[in-house]
Scaffold this motif. Structure first.
Motif, short mmCIF file in Angstrom:
data_model
loop_
_atom_site.label_atom_id
_atom_site.label_comp_id
_atom_site.label_asym_id
_atom_site.label_seq_id
_atom_site.Cartn_x
_atom_site.Cartn_y
_atom_site.Cartn_z
N ILE A 95 71.92 45.75 10.41
CA ILE A 95 71.60 46.84 11.34
C ILE A 95 70.16 46.74 11.82
O ILE A 95 69.88 46.83 13.02
CB ILE A 95 71.86 48.21 10.67
N VAL A 96 69.21 46.56 10.88
CA VAL A 96 67.80 46.53 11.29
C VAL A 96 67.45 45.26 12.07
O VAL A 96 66.46 45.23 12.79
CB VAL A 96 66.86 46.67 10.08
N ARG A 97 68.27 44.23 11.94
CA ARG A 97 68.03 42.99 12.69
C ARG A 97 68.72 42.98 14.05
O ARG A 97 68.47 42.10 14.86
CB ARG A 97 68.52 41.79 11.88
N HIS A 98 69.55 43.95 14.32
CA HIS A 98 70.35 43.93 15.54
C HIS A 98 69.47 44.19 16.77
O HIS A 98 68.56 45.02 16.73
CB HIS A 98 71.46 44.97 15.46
N PRO A 99 69.74 43.51 17.90
CA PRO A 99 68.94 43.73 19.12
C PRO A 99 68.99 45.15 19.64
O PRO A 99 68.06 45.58 20.33
CB PRO A 99 69.59 42.76 20.13
N GLN A 100 70.03 45.90 19.31
CA GLN A 100 70.13 47.29 19.78
C GLN A 100 69.38 48.27 18.87
O GLN A 100 69.37 49.47 19.14
CB GLN A 100 71.60 47.70 19.87
N ARG A 101 68.75 47.77 17.82
CA ARG A 101 68.01 48.63 16.90
C ARG A 101 66.83 49.29 17.62
O ARG A 101 66.17 48.68 18.47
CB ARG A 101 67.49 47.80 15.72
N TYR A 140 78.99 46.23 18.64
CA TYR A 140 77.92 46.55 17.68
C TYR A 140 78.50 46.66 16.27
O TYR A 140 77.96 46.11 15.31
CB TYR A 140 77.25 47.85 18.10
N ILE A 141 79.62 47.36 16.13
CA ILE A 141 80.25 47.53 14.81
C ILE A 141 80.68 46.17 14.25
O ILE A 141 80.48 45.88 13.07
CB ILE A 141 81.46 48.48 14.91
N GLN A 142 81.25 45.34 15.10
CA GLN A 142 81.69 44.01 14.65
C GLN A 142 80.50 43.15 14.23
O GLN A 142 80.59 42.39 13.27
CB GLN A 142 82.48 43.33 15.77
N ASP A 143 79.38 43.30 14.93
CA ASP A 143 78.17 42.56 14.56
C ASP A 143 77.65 43.00 13.19
O ASP A 143 77.21 42.18 12.38
CB ASP A 143 77.07 42.76 15.60
N ILE A 144 77.73 44.31 12.93
CA ILE A 144 77.20 44.86 11.67
C ILE A 144 78.04 44.40 10.48
O ILE A 144 77.50 44.00 9.44
CB ILE A 144 77.15 46.40 11.73
N PHE A 145 79.33 44.43 10.61
CA PHE A 145 80.20 44.11 9.48
C PHE A 145 80.57 42.64 9.41
O PHE A 145 81.23 42.21 8.47
CB PHE A 145 81.46 44.98 9.53
N GLY A 146 80.14 41.86 10.41
CA GLY A 146 80.33 40.43 10.36
C GLY A 146 81.80 40.04 10.33
O GLY A 146 82.63 40.61 11.03
N ALA A 147 82.10 39.07 9.48
CA ALA A 147 83.47 38.53 9.41
C ALA A 147 84.35 39.29 8.43
O ALA A 147 85.46 38.84 8.12
CB ALA A 147 83.42 37.06 9.03
N LYS A 148 83.89 40.43 7.94
CA LYS A 148 84.68 41.18 6.96
C LYS A 148 85.97 41.72 7.58
O LYS A 148 86.00 42.13 8.74
CB LYS A 148 83.87 42.37 6.42
#
Length: 756
Positions: free
Chosen positions: A81-87, A16-24
């Motif tokens: 975050i708001v687009r994530h499936p776990q939202r 989840y954290i990796q999805d939020i911060f993307g490739a940063k």
């Protein structure tokens, strides 16, 4: 087994954290990845007790670094975050915030539009040993729980129509409405009733709802959010966003991308920051009332403490709205005092407030709602009107208030008595007048008999004996002095329909002069300047512009916007994309608001919205018909962010107030009219017309292709299609606008009275 669940939970949290911060590149995320991998590598080589100990330490590290990462979130991170499936989503809220509910209007994919969920729910409060079950209507977009058929929360027109239907049901039952906004934007489709037309209808009706409306925003995308977001109290999740456009859409416009080009990550991040879309930004600008704080990195379905907080705040917000319009001030003061005590440990559910409103309270509720939105975005435009002009405006408004009261309120109330007295008095005056004038009439008749014939006045003699004036500079009484610059070009013009209709080439001086920009073969309307309408539609010398010193600004300090605004001002000689004026059409007074396509595409920002509202208020006070002429509009000015999109409900509420006072509101579209204005204060008019060859819709072909992947037909937004869908009520030839407007004013309003 419990350990395996905890390990899987850490894996999910890391993903989840990796999805939020993307490739940063982020040292904290790399540390979590490294620590988790080390634990998994040593897992089988340690004792069970040591394994549990290391796992607990790893969980503590996750919690610590999640809080640290929370402080590093950028606006674009919050969008992810708001687009994530776990939202957290609407069904999670229904299950955890309300005590019971029944879904209405369909279920899951067996639904007129699965993106919009409506539920009749209730909240139970135990006060003094008694349980009170308070019903509410819950309405909102759903993105999860079967996301594949919910269209990502992008609602189609019939979904918004369903929401409006149950809003009216709630109003009939006198119960509050709770709306939850989880949408990236409405689905851009023109099938009946049409995306723009239905959003406009929702806004118009929500402006006058006589029950409390509470809104919570997680993902608020432009018109889709406004379709259910016009509320008495608006809350926003701390990781949510509320914006005029998505960051990707803003980047595409700023980067002038075409043909499927993708914006760079840096440009998208920059636009997300510049349009100020976060909860804190919107709270600072006054577009929401409070921010609901979420757990670190956003609320998810297992965050039960967040649901408890949300429940308390929704109840408290509904109580506040109700108590602010109740007549029992002593009771209200006591209850608010108890709510303050709640902070010391007392729950909002421990205080019982009846949510039913009396007729007087309903009137106050609607008025307070109008005042609330009227105050928004007041600092987002520039007004350099001199002090004397402002004083004159205030005095003028006061005079028209007094005049209108006596003429339209007081006089009507006693109209029969006054009419009777005036008729009797008039009869007596006429008798006295005839007796006094009799000697003079006798002398005039004797003189005329002596001359042998009646003298013909000079003007009558000239009209009977002189030729008509055909000179270009001759005054036709219509103000036709304006000559289009296109008519001065010595060139031939080919009609775009020549291949199918056999249109002959036309000489530019003829086409843009005598023909008014209309092809003599097929009737295609070429684009004409807005000045053409000013000089050919309204009576000569009847135009009086007001509020000209209100000008477009740059409330968000968006890079490059100041230069673009100054360029538009120099090009058009106008200070904003809207000009407002009083004028006459065949002697009939009216107030006109004109959106000018030459000024930034006719886009609407805070200045344009303010001028439109003031024009509607002026028309209401003076009891004049109100005409909105749309020379063209590209929608809401994205560089102003929510300062722009908030004009949709603001202007709609002003229009509704004018119409409900009895006003006649006409809208005339020309060239291309799209997006927010059409989906709000223009689309809510009961009388909408279009100039032939114009295009009207919610989103342009490029946006529809990018959003839906659908290639639309070439004539999808043609005014004839809009007429067949019921969006507009008629199509006019440009050369007949003056005549048609006069006819409309006479038949829809009456010669002298425009108020019912």
């Amino acid at each position: 087994m419990d350990i395996e669940k905890r390990i899987q939970g850490l894996r999910d949290r890391l993903q989840y954290i990796q999805d939020i911060f993307g490739a940063k590149e982020n040292a904290n995320i790399q540390l979590l990845q490294s620590k988790l991998n080390d634990f998994l590598a040593r897992e089988d080589s340690v004792s069970p007790a040591e394994r549990v100990k290391q796992l607990s330490a790893l969980e503590d590290l996750f919690e610590f670094l999640e809080k640290k990462l929370e402080r590093e979130l950028t606006p674009m991170d919050k969008v992810r975050i708001v687009r994530h499936p776990q939202r957290v989503c609407l069904k999670d809220i229904l299950e955890n915030v309300y005590d019971n509910y029944t879904e209405l209007g369909g279920q899951d994919e067996y639904n007129i539009d699965p993106s919009m969920i409506i539920a009749r729910a209730y909240i139970s409060r135990r006060v003094g040993g008694k349980v009170h079950n308070q019903p509410v209507m819950v309405i909102g977009q759903e993105k999860g729980h079967g996301q594949e058929f919910r269209n990502g929360g992008s609602v189609k027109p019939w979904g918004n129509a369903k929401a409006l239907h149950y809003m009216k049901v709630a109003e009939t039952e006198n119960i509050p409405i709770h709306t939850y906004v989880f949408t990236p934007g409405s689905y851009p489709i023109e099938d009946n009733p049409g995306a723009a037309q239905q959003i406009a209808r929702n806004l118009y009706e929500m402006a006058g709802l006589t029950v409390p409306v509470i809104t919570c925003i997680s993902e608020g995308g432009s018109g889709g959010a406004e379709a259910i977001g016009l509320a008495d109290h608006r809350m926003m999740f701390s990781h949510g966003y509320y914006s005029v456009i998505s960051p990707e859409g803003a980047a595409a416009i700023e980067g002038r991308l075409r043909n499927g080009q993708r914006a760079s990550v840096e440009l998208i991040e920059s636009c997300a920051r510049k349009i100020k879309m976060t909860a804190d930004d919107n709270k600072a600008m006054g577009f929401i009332d409070q921010v609901l704080h979420e757990p670190s990195l956003g609320a998810r379905p297992e965050d039960y403490d967040f649901f408890k907080t949300l429940r308390q705040e929704v109840i408290a917000a509904t109580d506040t709205v109700v108590l602010n319009v109740k007549g029992l001030r002593l009771f209200r003061a006591m209850t608010l005092s108890s709510r303050r005590a709640r902070k010391k440990g007392k729950s909002a559910e421990d205080i019982y407030v009846r949510w039913n409103l009396s007729s007087r309270a309903k009137e106050r509720l609607v008025w307070r709602r109008y005042q609330r939105f009227r105050r928004m975005a007041q600092k987002a435009y520039l007004d350099d009107s001199p002090f004397t002009e402002r004083v004159n405006n205030v005095l003028g408004e006061f005079w028209w208030d007094v005049y209108s009261f006596f003429k339209y309120d007081f006089m009507r109330k006693h109209q029969k008595k006054i009419t009777s007295v005036m008729e009797e008095l008039g009869g007596e005056i006429q008798v006295v007048k005839d007796r006094c004038a009799a000697p003079f009439q006798w002398m005039r008749n004797r003189i005329s008999e002596g001359e042998g014939e009646t003298a013909i006045d000079t003007e009558t003699e000239k009209s009977l004996t002189e030729l008509s004036c055909w000179d270009e500079e001759c005054d036709t009484g219509n103000g036709t002095y304006y000559v289009s610059p296109q008519a001065r070009e010595d060139r031939a013009v080919t009609c775009p329909n020549s291949a199918t209709h056999g249109c002959v080439d036309l000489w530019a001086p003829d086409l843009f002069g005598d023909f008014g920009g209309v092809c003599s073969t097929c009737g295609h309307h070429f684009r004409m300047e807005y000045q053409w309408y000013l000089h050919n539609v309204f009576d000569q010398n009847s135009i009086y512009e007001f509020n000209r010193n209100i000008e477009a600004g740059n409330p968000l300090d968006f890079d490059g916007l100041d230069a673009k605004i100054e360029k538009a001002k120099a090009k058009t000689g106008k200070k904003s994309g809207c000009t407002t004026f009083e004028a006459r059409i065949h002697g009939v007074n009216c107030v006109v608001a004109m959106l000018i396509a030459d000024f930034r595409g006719g886009s609407v920002g805070a200045a344009e919205g303010e001028k439109f509202i003031r024009a509607a208020e002026r028309a209401r006070k003076k009891h004049y018909p109100f005409i909105a002429y749309v020379h063209g509009t590209a929608g809401i000015r994205i560089q102003e962010g929510v300062n722009g999109v908030i004009q949709m409900p603001r202007c709609t509420m002003a229009v509704r107030r004018y119409i409900e006072a009895g006003g006649l509101y006409l809208v005339l579209y020309d060239t291309n009219s799209y997006a927010g204005p059409v989906a709000s204060f223009l689309g809510c008019s009961p009388y909408q017309f279009a100039v032939r060859s114009s295009n009207i819709g919610f989103a342009g072909p490029g946006v529809i292709k990018e959003t839906t992947g659908i290639d639309i037909p070439p004539n999808y937004h043609d005014c004839h299609q809009a007429l067949s869908r019921g969006h507009i009520q008629g199509i006019w030839d440009r050369r007949e606008i003056r005549k048609n407007l006069q006819q409309a004013l006479l038949t829809m309003g009456g010669r002298n009275l425009y108020y019912r």
